[in-house]
Design a protein around this motif. Sequence first.
Motif, short mmCIF file in Angstrom:
data_model
loop_
_atom_site.label_atom_id
_atom_site.label_comp_id
_atom_site.label_asym_id
_atom_site.label_seq_id
_atom_site.Cartn_x
_atom_site.Cartn_y
_atom_site.Cartn_z
N ALA A 28 -13.94 -14.86 -1.06
CA ALA A 28 -14.51 -13.59 -0.61
C ALA A 28 -14.88 -13.64 0.86
O ALA A 28 -14.71 -12.65 1.58
CB ALA A 28 -15.73 -13.24 -1.45
N ALA A 32 -12.55 -10.74 1.47
CA ALA A 32 -13.12 -9.55 0.83
C ALA A 32 -12.88 -8.29 1.66
O ALA A 32 -12.39 -7.28 1.15
CB ALA A 32 -14.60 -9.75 0.56
N TRP A 97 -20.75 -16.56 -9.84
CA TRP A 97 -19.44 -15.88 -9.87
C TRP A 97 -19.41 -14.85 -10.99
O TRP A 97 -18.94 -13.73 -10.81
CB TRP A 97 -18.33 -16.92 -10.08
N PRO A 102 -22.23 -13.37 -4.06
CA PRO A 102 -21.85 -14.40 -3.11
C PRO A 102 -23.04 -15.31 -2.82
O PRO A 102 -24.10 -14.84 -2.43
CB PRO A 102 -21.45 -13.62 -1.85
N TRP A 237 -12.48 -12.81 -7.86
CA TRP A 237 -12.38 -11.35 -7.67
C TRP A 237 -13.71 -10.65 -7.80
O TRP A 237 -13.95 -9.61 -7.19
CB TRP A 237 -11.36 -10.76 -8.65
N ILE A 240 -15.39 -10.99 -4.52
CA ILE A 240 -14.65 -10.20 -3.53
C ILE A 240 -15.04 -8.73 -3.67
O ILE A 240 -15.27 -8.04 -2.69
CB ILE A 240 -13.12 -10.37 -3.73
N ARG A 241 -15.16 -8.27 -4.92
CA ARG A 241 -15.52 -6.87 -5.13
C ARG A 241 -16.90 -6.56 -4.58
O ARG A 241 -17.11 -5.55 -3.92
CB ARG A 241 -15.45 -6.55 -6.63
#
Lengths: 413, 73
Positions: A28, A32, A97, A102, A237, A240-241
């Motif tokens: 990320a 990201a 996670w 993060p 993911w 990242i979102r």
Amino acid sequence: MEHFTLLLGVVIITALVFDFTNGFHDTANAMATTISTGALKPKTAVAMSAVLNLVGAFLSVEVAKTISGGIIDEDGIRTEVIFAALVGAILWNLLTWLLGLPSSSSHALFGGLIGAAVMSAGWSSVNGSTVVTKVLLPALAAPLVAGIAAAFATRLTYRLGRGTDEKATAKGYRAGQIASAGLVSLAHGTNDAQKTMGIITLALVTGGVLSPGSNPPVWVITSAGLAIALGTYLGGWRIIRTMGKGLTDLAPPQGFAAQTSAATVILASSHLGFSLSTTQACSGSVMGAGLGRKGGVVRWSTATRMFAAWGLTLPAAGLVGAGAQLLTEQGTWGTVLTGALLVGGSGTIWLLSRRQPVDQHNVNDIGSAEPAGVVTTAIAAVTPPPTAAQAAEAAATTDTATAEQAPPLRATA
Amino acid sequence: MNIDWAALGSVFGVSLVVTVAMVGVFTLGVVGLARREAAVSRQGGTALATTGACLCFAVCAAVVGYGIQLIVA
């Protein structure tokens, strides 16, 4: 000797697993914003980041000499302590996670080391003032430095770009963003893969396989690089979102400003002698870019949850590390049980994540009407089961850690 | 406890200046390209916009190169 070799093997595998979680936890940081502004397709972005991480692992010539940078007394550190620390770090990485938060992988490792060292040798083995200067202060400074730089840069780029066609400039911004993201990935590969190499090398030295002061063998460098690259390619993911969409909405100019600020802060900090955490710098720059645009908003509920996770990283990973150390001290069966608990805990978290999978297809879908939706539901999904599941596994130690982590997160939800 | 405020201050200063300068220069390049496209469609002169944009991107490429050198070194 037989027993020792087994332990050594377990530590090396656990170190590589930590390296792997480090990879997908930190994708990320680099990618990201690149994914959320559409500069690169999700799969392309993580593939590029993975390759650069792998390259970075081979680039570095200087190998991490200490794994904790002086936070704990590493003289005569035993292999069990390293193993217990890794268990704490891996479980905390996986939990954050699952919640899509993060948090710094290095802080998780430090926390695990502190917990395991205290359990093994008492509080005197921890260097308190180094904890403040190397962990607490950087954690506060990184988001501020990166955020302020990103906010000013965003303001400037919008002012300079006034009166130009947004579509014509977007392409350029996206290209610039890819370059900045590439730098972050490369820097991550050199720094973090190196940490794992340091851990494995230290374990090999304590195990008498390598002579003290020797360089890591090629297979260590290769496996550490591959583990971090594989983790990066799988992509965290969920994180990242949160970083790309959850904290704020980023337009291409903002994404470019945020990523450039993050890259600059990471490079400047690692070469001017005041190391700042990558994760905190990247999250801070995203928020700064959000605030720098006129009418931009930061979703403070998500940000608060993230701050809470930062604050909890050290104590939570420390508690798990201490518990794991307590078990491994009991002898071989304790080490085996700790390993089984690690596998069981990771499996549980993975199963929970399947309830609401986030992957490259839905990474950018977040209802802006309900910004906290994803995280709230994730927390709702996770809060009861881990305690129950882990109690069933009779993990009194990891249990307290989960209980420790859960309430503040629930309170902010 | 020994906090290296000077190092922290220099990290802050360098990060702020470099980030803002980089983003500024790159934005000028992007704006230059956009102007050039607009000029082409109006059939106006494009030399200045093109040169300016190229210069800006060259500066950015140099800084990225320096960054890679910092990572490798």
